[in-house]
Scaffold this motif. Structure first.
Motif, short mmCIF file in Angstrom:
data_model
loop_
_atom_site.label_atom_id
_atom_site.label_comp_id
_atom_site.label_asym_id
_atom_site.label_seq_id
_atom_site.Cartn_x
_atom_site.Cartn_y
_atom_site.Cartn_z
N THR A 298 0.84 -1.20 0.00
CA THR A 298 0.00 0.00 0.00
C THR A 298 0.87 1.25 0.00
OG1 THR A 298 -1.62 -1.27 1.21
CG2 THR A 298 -1.94 1.08 1.20
N GLY A 299 1.95 1.18 0.77
CA GLY A 299 2.89 2.30 0.80
C GLY A 299 3.51 2.53 -0.58
N GLN A 300 3.86 1.43 -1.25
CA GLN A 300 4.44 1.57 -2.59
C GLN A 300 3.45 2.20 -3.57
OE1 GLN A 300 5.86 -2.36 -3.45
NE2 GLN A 300 7.81 -2.01 -2.38
N ALA A 301 2.19 1.80 -3.43
CA ALA A 301 1.17 2.37 -4.32
C ALA A 301 1.07 3.88 -4.13
CB ALA A 301 -0.19 1.71 -4.05
N MET A 302 1.12 4.32 -2.87
CA MET A 302 1.05 5.77 -2.61
C MET A 302 2.29 6.48 -3.11
SD MET A 302 -0.85 6.81 0.86
CE MET A 302 -0.20 5.66 1.98
N ARG A 303 3.44 5.86 -2.87
CA ARG A 303 4.71 6.45 -3.33
C ARG A 303 4.69 6.64 -4.84
NH1 ARG A 303 9.78 6.27 -0.07
NH2 ARG A 303 11.01 7.23 -1.68
N ALA A 304 4.12 5.62 -5.54
CA ALA A 304 4.08 5.69 -7.01
C ALA A 304 3.25 6.90 -7.45
CB ALA A 304 3.49 4.40 -7.58
N VAL A 305 2.13 7.14 -6.78
CA VAL A 305 1.31 8.31 -7.12
C VAL A 305 2.11 9.59 -6.87
CG1 VAL A 305 -0.79 9.61 -6.55
CG2 VAL A 305 -0.85 7.10 -6.60
N PHE A 306 2.77 9.67 -5.73
CA PHE A 306 3.53 10.89 -5.39
C PHE A 306 4.67 11.12 -6.38
CE2 PHE A 306 2.12 10.03 -0.80
CZ PHE A 306 0.94 10.72 -1.01
N SER A 307 5.38 10.03 -6.72
CA SER A 307 6.51 10.19 -7.65
C SER A 307 5.99 10.71 -8.99
CB SER A 307 7.21 8.85 -7.89
OG SER A 307 7.69 8.38 -6.68
N ARG A 308 4.89 10.12 -9.45
CA ARG A 308 4.35 10.49 -10.76
C ARG A 308 3.81 11.92 -10.75
NH1 ARG A 308 0.36 6.67 -11.09
NH2 ARG A 308 -1.24 8.22 -10.63
N GLU A 309 3.08 12.27 -9.70
CA GLU A 309 2.31 13.52 -9.71
C GLU A 309 3.01 14.70 -9.05
OE1 GLU A 309 -0.52 13.74 -11.30
OE2 GLU A 309 -0.69 11.60 -11.74
N LEU A 310 4.00 14.41 -8.21
CA LEU A 310 4.57 15.53 -7.44
C LEU A 310 6.07 15.74 -7.63
CD1 LEU A 310 2.86 15.21 -3.91
CD2 LEU A 310 2.39 16.93 -5.67
N SER A 311 6.80 14.69 -8.06
CA SER A 311 8.26 14.81 -7.96
C SER A 311 8.83 15.93 -8.83
CB SER A 311 8.95 13.48 -8.24
OG SER A 311 8.53 12.99 -9.47
N SER A 312 8.14 16.27 -9.93
CA SER A 312 8.71 17.34 -10.75
C SER A 312 8.00 18.68 -10.55
CB SER A 312 8.68 16.92 -12.23
OG SER A 312 7.36 16.61 -12.57
N VAL A 313 7.15 18.74 -9.50
CA VAL A 313 6.43 20.00 -9.24
C VAL A 313 7.36 20.97 -8.50
CG1 VAL A 313 4.52 20.99 -7.90
CG2 VAL A 313 4.18 18.86 -9.17
N ALA A 314 7.41 22.21 -8.96
CA ALA A 314 8.22 23.23 -8.27
C ALA A 314 7.70 23.40 -6.85
CB ALA A 314 8.14 24.55 -9.02
N GLY A 315 8.62 23.42 -5.88
CA GLY A 315 8.20 23.57 -4.49
C GLY A 315 8.21 22.26 -3.72
N ILE A 316 8.41 21.13 -4.43
CA ILE A 316 8.55 19.83 -3.76
C ILE A 316 10.04 19.50 -3.67
CG2 ILE A 316 8.10 17.33 -3.92
CD1 ILE A 316 5.54 18.82 -3.42
N LEU A 317 10.54 19.30 -2.47
CA LEU A 317 11.97 19.02 -2.31
C LEU A 317 12.29 17.53 -2.25
CD1 LEU A 317 13.24 21.66 0.29
CD2 LEU A 317 13.23 21.78 -2.21
N ASP A 318 11.38 16.75 -1.64
CA ASP A 318 11.71 15.33 -1.46
C ASP A 318 10.45 14.54 -1.13
OD1 ASP A 318 13.37 13.12 -1.29
OD2 ASP A 318 14.08 13.55 0.75
N ILE A 319 10.48 13.27 -1.50
CA ILE A 319 9.40 12.34 -1.12
C ILE A 319 10.12 11.16 -0.49
CG2 ILE A 319 7.58 10.81 -1.99
CD1 ILE A 319 7.48 12.85 -4.44
N ARG A 320 9.82 10.83 0.78
CA ARG A 320 10.63 9.79 1.43
C ARG A 320 9.82 8.99 2.45
NH1 ARG A 320 13.17 14.94 3.17
NH2 ARG A 320 12.19 15.38 5.16
N GLY A 321 10.46 7.94 2.96
CA GLY A 321 9.83 7.08 3.94
C GLY A 321 9.74 5.67 3.43
N ARG A 322 9.05 4.84 4.20
CA ARG A 322 8.96 3.42 3.85
C ARG A 322 7.60 2.90 4.28
NH1 ARG A 322 14.42 0.16 4.19
NH2 ARG A 322 13.99 -0.97 2.31
N GLY A 323 6.99 2.04 3.47
CA GLY A 323 5.70 1.47 3.83
C GLY A 323 4.69 2.57 4.08
N LEU A 324 4.01 2.48 5.22
CA LEU A 324 2.97 3.45 5.54
C LEU A 324 3.48 4.54 6.49
CD1 LEU A 324 -0.07 1.03 5.71
CD2 LEU A 324 0.53 2.67 3.91
N MET A 325 4.70 4.97 6.23
CA MET A 325 5.30 6.10 6.97
C MET A 325 5.96 6.97 5.91
SD MET A 325 7.92 5.88 10.18
CE MET A 325 8.27 7.36 11.13
#
Ligand SMILES: Cc1ncc(COP(=O)(O)O)c(C=O)c1O
Length: 397
Positions: A298-325
């Motif tokens: 479930t954590g990987q599924a959320m990470r995938a959404v964040f990587s796709r939708e947020l990682s190249s957005v200006a103002g986002i510095l990092d997406i991190r953590g593991r599982g449901l954290m």
């Protein structure tokens, strides 16, 4: 007392990962009471176990043997590969016990001024000793003088710990979170944890890993340090251990497990039958329902959404953590995001959190499925994008 800047919502009931407020508005829970509601809300097995136990015995006192405490200790020893457990009622109490173990471990070895290595941005609680171990000036302010006997280093900087080792003969322990929670979802690297283990072994120091927030299956393993394939000597637990019933525990191994003798430590409520039964049921459900694997997927599924939708957005510095954290670090302060999330859509709001002023933090229940996680992640993406688009000059990623 005026200790919390609460959000203006009274939650009245819950079911799984959904909550309803007193006016009937619905919320998707991305926080689980800050990593506490391991099985979500109103889990039938946990509710039945608590009700059954309440009808038999709630509390007796540690003046007597407590069968469920022994059963839970055996279970935690089996899951962790460690030996013994002291039970208490909260995270800070578990950490207080850990600090006392480290100090007495030093005294037992002839070190009369034992010191403990602690970390920038760490959070260990709000008692006088645990706030002193905490690496956040805001938590210290107004409560000085701090407890002595801590040496502070930056996370993931092995040279800094090696320098302390050379310069300070009074060090007896290293104390850190496997993933800093309040510190902004900052993981101790796997290689760093392994190197700390080796250094502690070489020096005779205790490795004490605070798993209060990152433990109990949240990262996809029972304890987050298990990703590094190491064993700590001392491991404080709390939060999610009993699915919402207050409990704390400090698990220890080897020499650390026999530091305390009768009279060295204690608590009235710690290890009462009600809390231990709730913890045993929480652990049993995690095992029976495969919730470790679920947390990872479930954590990987959320990470995938964040990587796709947020990682190249200006103002986002990092997406991190593991599982449901998980944490999303923004370039600007974003403390208003949780309030905006309450009003996310007409149908429902989101319960999410911000820590370190600029890290959006997600700690959902381990029962959250991929469909619910996708709803949560999509909502977070929308809220974060809207928020950033309304800032004056978001810094480039
Ligand atoms: C890593 C860690 N340790 C200790 C604590 C303190 O736990 P409690 O609030 O139960 O005293 C917390 C609480 O957020 C925590 O995240």
């Amino acid at each position: 007392m005026n200790t919390y800047a609460n959000l203006p919502v009274y939650l009245a009931r819950g079911e799984g990962v959904w909550l309803w407020d007193e006016d009937g508005r619905k919320y998707l829970d991305g926080l689980a009471g800050i990593a506490v509601n391991t099985l979500g809300h109103n889990h039938p097995r946990l509710v039945a176990a608590i009700a059954d136990q309440a009808s038999k015995l709630i509390h007796t006192s540690n003046v007597y043997k407590v069968r469920l405490q022994e059963t839970l200790a055996d279970k935690l020893a089996a899951l962790s590969g460690m030996d013994k457990v002291f039970f208490c009622n909260s995270g800070l109490e578990a950490n207080e016990a850990a600090l006392k173990i480290a100090r007495k471990y030093g005294h037992d070895r002839g070190i009369s001024n034992p010191e403990i290595i602690v970390y920038d941005n760490a959070f260990h609680g709000r008692s006088i000793a645990t706030l002193s171990a905490t690496g956040n000036a805001k938590v210290h302010k107004g409560f000085e003088p701090l407890v002595q006997g801590f040496v502070r280093v930056p996370l993931n900087d092995l040279a800094a710990v090696e320098k302390v080792a050379i310069e300070n003969p009074n060090v007896v322990a290293v104390f850190l979170e496997a993933i800093q929670g309040e510190g902004g979802i900052a993981p101790a690297r796997v290689e760093y944890l392994k190197a700390l283990r080796a250094l502690c072994d070489a020096r005779g120091w205790l490795l004490m890993i605070d798993e209060v927030q990152c433990g109990i299956g949240r990262t996809g393993k029972w304890f987050a340090h298990q990703w590094a394939g190491i064993l700590p000597d001392v491991m404080p637990l709390a939060k999610g251990l009993a699915g919402g019933v207050p409990i704390g525990a400090v698990v220890a191994r080897g020499a650390a497990a026999s530091v305390f003798g009768p009279g060295n430590h204690g608590t009235t409520f710690g290890g009462n039958p009600l809390a231990c039964r709730a913890a045993l049921e929480t652990i049993a459900v995690i095992e029976d329902d495969g919730l470790l694997a679920n947390a990872e997927q479930t954590g990987q599924a959320m990470r995938a959404v964040f990587s796709r939708e947020l990682s190249s957005v200006a103002g986002i510095l990092d997406i991190r953590g593991r599982g449901l954290m998980l944490g999303i670090e923004l370039a600007c302060p974003c403390a208003e995001i949780p309030k905006r999330a309450l009003a996310y859509s007409k149908e429902y709001g989101l319960l999410i959190n911000v820590t370190q002023d600029r890290v959006v933090r997600l700690l959902p229940s381990l029962v959250m499925n991929v469909e619910e996680a996708t709803l949560l992640a999509d909502g977070v993406v929308t809220i974060v994008r809207d928020f950033l688009s309304q800032q004056a000059e978001p810094k480039a990623a």
